[in-house]
Design a protein around this motif. Sequence first.
Motif, PDB file in Angstrom:
ATOM      1  N   VAL A 174       0.843  -1.199   0.000  1.00 41.81           N
ATOM      2  CA  VAL A 174       0.000   0.000   0.000  1.00 41.81           C
ATOM      3  C   VAL A 174       0.876   1.246   0.000  1.00 41.81           C
ATOM      4  CG1 VAL A 174      -1.669   1.344   1.329  1.00 41.81           C
ATOM      5  CG2 VAL A 174      -1.934  -1.142   1.169  1.00 41.81           C
ATOM      6  N   GLY A 175       1.864   1.285   0.897  1.00 37.90           N
ATOM      7  CA  GLY A 175       2.758   2.428   0.951  1.00 37.90           C
ATOM      8  C   GLY A 175       3.534   2.615  -0.337  1.00 37.90           C
ATOM      9  N   ALA A 176       4.019   1.517  -0.897  1.00 42.43           N
ATOM     10  CA  ALA A 176       4.786   1.604  -2.141  1.00 42.43           C
ATOM     11  C   ALA A 176       3.922   2.149  -3.275  1.00 42.43           C
ATOM     12  CB  ALA A 176       5.348   0.235  -2.502  1.00 42.43           C
ATOM     13  N   LYS A 177       2.698   1.675  -3.366  1.00 48.16           N
ATOM     14  CA  LYS A 177       1.780   2.140  -4.415  1.00 48.16           C
ATOM     15  C   LYS A 177       1.504   3.632  -4.282  1.00 48.16           C
ATOM     16  CE  LYS A 177      -2.614   1.358  -3.753  1.00 48.16           C
ATOM     17  NZ  LYS A 177      -3.142   2.761  -3.608  1.00 48.16           N
ATOM     18  N   ASN A 178       1.183   4.067  -3.078  1.00 41.77           N
ATOM     19  CA  ASN A 178       0.799   5.463  -2.897  1.00 41.77           C
ATOM     20  C   ASN A 178       1.977   6.419  -3.040  1.00 41.77           C
ATOM     21  OD1 ASN A 178      -1.778   4.559  -2.630  1.00 41.77           O
ATOM     22  ND2 ASN A 178      -1.866   4.749  -0.408  1.00 41.77           N
ATOM     23  N   HIS A 179       3.152   6.015  -2.598  1.00 39.46           N
ATOM     24  CA  HIS A 179       4.337   6.839  -2.854  1.00 39.46           C
ATOM     25  C   HIS A 179       4.624   6.913  -4.354  1.00 39.46           C
ATOM     26  CE1 HIS A 179       5.804   7.985   1.105  1.00 39.46           C
ATOM     27  NE2 HIS A 179       5.462   6.790   1.552  1.00 39.46           N
ATOM     28  N   ARG A 180       4.441   5.811  -5.061  1.00 34.42           N
ATOM     29  CA  ARG A 180       4.655   5.813  -6.505  1.00 34.42           C
ATOM     30  C   ARG A 180       3.667   6.754  -7.194  1.00 34.42           C
ATOM     31  NH1 ARG A 180       4.044   0.843  -7.018  1.00 34.42           N
ATOM     32  NH2 ARG A 180       1.970   0.687  -7.934  1.00 34.42           N
ATOM     33  N   HIS A 181       2.399   6.721  -6.763  1.00 36.86           N
ATOM     34  CA  HIS A 181       1.392   7.598  -7.361  1.00 36.86           C
ATOM     35  C   HIS A 181       1.715   9.065  -7.131  1.00 36.86           C
ATOM     36  CE1 HIS A 181      -2.080   4.381  -7.362  1.00 36.86           C
ATOM     37  NE2 HIS A 181      -1.060   4.059  -8.154  1.00 36.86           N
ATOM     38  N   SER A 182       2.217   9.404  -5.946  1.00 36.09           N
ATOM     39  CA  SER A 182       2.439  10.806  -5.612  1.00 36.09           C
ATOM     40  C   SER A 182       3.550  11.449  -6.444  1.00 36.09           C
ATOM     41  CB  SER A 182       2.771  10.957  -4.123  1.00 36.09           C
ATOM     42  OG  SER A 182       4.081  10.502  -3.845  1.00 36.09           O
ATOM     43  N   ALA A 183       4.371  10.634  -7.084  1.00 39.56           N
ATOM     44  CA  ALA A 183       5.453  11.188  -7.905  1.00 39.56           C
ATOM     45  C   ALA A 183       4.907  12.062  -9.028  1.00 39.56           C
ATOM     46  CB  ALA A 183       6.304  10.051  -8.479  1.00 39.56           C
ATOM     47  N   ASN A 335      -6.222   6.168  -4.755  1.00 37.90           N
ATOM     48  CA  ASN A 335      -5.305   7.217  -4.317  1.00 37.90           C
ATOM     49  C   ASN A 335      -4.281   7.609  -5.388  1.00 37.90           C
ATOM     50  OD1 ASN A 335      -6.502   7.624  -1.807  1.00 37.90           O
ATOM     51  ND2 ASN A 335      -5.290   6.015  -0.851  1.00 37.90           N
ATOM     52  N   PRO A 336      -4.773   8.031  -6.562  1.00 39.32           N
ATOM     53  CA  PRO A 336      -3.832   8.508  -7.582  1.00 39.32           C
ATOM     54  C   PRO A 336      -3.067   9.749  -7.126  1.00 39.32           C
ATOM     55  CG  PRO A 336      -6.087   9.041  -8.197  1.00 39.32           C
ATOM     56  CD  PRO A 336      -6.169   8.104  -7.033  1.00 39.32           C
ATOM     57  N   GLY A 338      -1.615  10.036  -4.337  1.00 37.58           N
ATOM     58  CA  GLY A 338      -0.618   9.616  -3.359  1.00 37.58           C
ATOM     59  C   GLY A 338      -1.227   9.340  -2.004  1.00 37.58           C
ATOM     60  N   GLY A 339      -2.512   9.712  -1.847  1.00 42.83           N
ATOM     61  CA  GLY A 339      -3.197   9.443  -0.594  1.00 42.83           C
ATOM     62  C   GLY A 339      -2.614  10.225   0.571  1.00 42.83           C
ATOM     63  N   LEU A 340      -3.123   9.937   1.759  1.00 38.44           N
ATOM     64  CA  LEU A 340      -2.633  10.625   2.945  1.00 38.44           C
ATOM     65  C   LEU A 340      -1.188  10.265   3.230  1.00 38.44           C
ATOM     66  CD1 LEU A 340      -5.780  10.630   3.113  1.00 38.44           C
ATOM     67  CD2 LEU A 340      -5.530  10.531   5.592  1.00 38.44           C
ATOM     68  N   ILE A 341      -0.808   9.026   2.924  1.00 42.93           N
ATOM     69  CA  ILE A 341       0.536   8.544   3.225  1.00 42.93           C
ATOM     70  C   ILE A 341       1.593   9.377   2.524  1.00 42.93           C
ATOM     71  CG2 ILE A 341       2.135   6.640   2.701  1.00 42.93           C
ATOM     72  CD1 ILE A 341      -0.054   4.695   3.531  1.00 42.93           C
ATOM     73  N   SER A 342       1.337   9.788   1.299  1.00 34.92           N
ATOM     74  CA  SER A 342       2.368  10.489   0.539  1.00 34.92           C
ATOM     75  C   SER A 342       1.972  11.902   0.133  1.00 34.92           C
ATOM     76  CB  SER A 342       2.746   9.678  -0.703  1.00 34.92           C
ATOM     77  OG  SER A 342       3.982  10.087  -1.216  1.00 34.92           O
ATOM     78  N   LYS A 343       0.694  12.126  -0.139  1.00 38.30           N
ATOM     79  CA  LYS A 343       0.254  13.494  -0.439  1.00 38.30           C
ATOM     80  C   LYS A 343       0.313  14.351   0.814  1.00 38.30           C
ATOM     81  CE  LYS A 343      -4.112  14.184  -0.788  1.00 38.30           C
ATOM     82  NZ  LYS A 343      -5.486  14.072  -1.281  1.00 38.30           N
ATOM     83  N   GLY A 344       0.031  13.744   1.992  1.00 34.65           N
ATOM     84  CA  GLY A 344       0.019  14.482   3.242  1.00 34.65           C
ATOM     85  C   GLY A 344      -1.360  14.490   3.866  1.00 34.65           C
ATOM     86  N   HIS A 345      -1.411  14.910   5.147  1.00 33.96           N
ATOM     87  CA  HIS A 345      -2.672  14.826   5.887  1.00 33.96           C
ATOM     88  C   HIS A 345      -2.857  16.017   6.829  1.00 33.96           C
ATOM     89  CE1 HIS A 345      -6.136  13.341   7.850  1.00 33.96           C
ATOM     90  NE2 HIS A 345      -5.581  12.559   8.756  1.00 33.96           N
TER      91      HIS A 345
END
Length: 396
Positions: A174-183, A335-336, A338-345
Amino acid sequence: MKAFVVGVGMTKFEKPETREWQYWDMVREAGTNALEDAGISYAEVEQVPVGYCFQASTAGQRAAYELGLTGVPVYNVNNNCATGSTALMLARQFVEGGASDCVLALGFEKMARGALGGGTDGRDFSTSPVARHYGVMAARHGFAMTPPTAQIFGNAAREHMEKYGTTEAQLAAVGAKNHRHSAGNPYAQFQDVYSVDEILAARVVHRPLTKLQCSPTSDGAAAALVVSERFVERHGLDGKAVEIVGQAMTTDTEESFASGACVEVVGQPMSRAAARQVYERTGLGIEDVDVVELHDCFSINELLTYEALGMCAPGESGKLVESGATTYGGRWVVNPSGGLISKGHPLGATGIAQVAELVWQLRGEAGERQVPRARVGLAHNIGLGGAAVVTLLRAV
């Protein structure tokens, strides 16, 4: 009466203290962007619900005054991590109920560095609004000195692993996917890409959750302009309009506490009930959805939400993310942004920022992170204590 989002805006989400700005500066930027997106003057806005958690009473007025001094009602909203979506829900209700034709939903947060306290200092949680939630956790797992919110979600992850065989690698996926999306998201706090192995090797916050599976504290703001159908027609906004097809908020029921499990306490029953209400009211289901922005405050919550939304059977969420079904080329893109994990919260802004991302996706304006042929989007925002909001959006 139907409600439409015709303008959205947000600031870049940033690590606290990155910029010398105040919360009203953030709101001025996000709100101005939303108004300019719609081509609407603030003078047209009739009501303004403003969401935030960490500022004083009437901070909503101080922030909204940056956009204009028109005398319209301003409502200060606090519903923990579901604050932004709660402000949006009020805007939608004002419009659908016929009280207003044009409402601006705002959300912001200016946060301190470091982990959230979760309503407790880690020793005495008896007076916290979420004392019952943490009490359930403590009864089964004890209470450690790690950040409380990471504890309760980390313990939910352990329960899911013990019951269903979910693996640490699946959580890390999940973390890997969302960090990848946030790029591909210029608004994201982080834009670095990590492998599953790198996610697993990061510092442990509360096992099995590592730092790269946890949402950070963030500064930022978001805004959404919600209007009636007649407002869309009067201003010629058909090309900008995205319909709010359905929306529901639920709070805790006995089911949240009956089992004594953290999986329920952190909100899966609320999310399931909110999704069910939206599906029943709209006649649409998860099979009709193309793109999802959901509340991945921790990697386990993304897995729990897959199950709550009906994307897979209970216990199958780890396999679902591992299969690639929730990224580009899969059944849904989750979460294209990056979601909360990578986009921020930034708590008060999160729910509105999710909708901003979906509006861009449904208009075909998301740039390199665009989900092909996206027509229906679903937003899920949850807060402990508790509230879960599910919003279904459709391109016009």
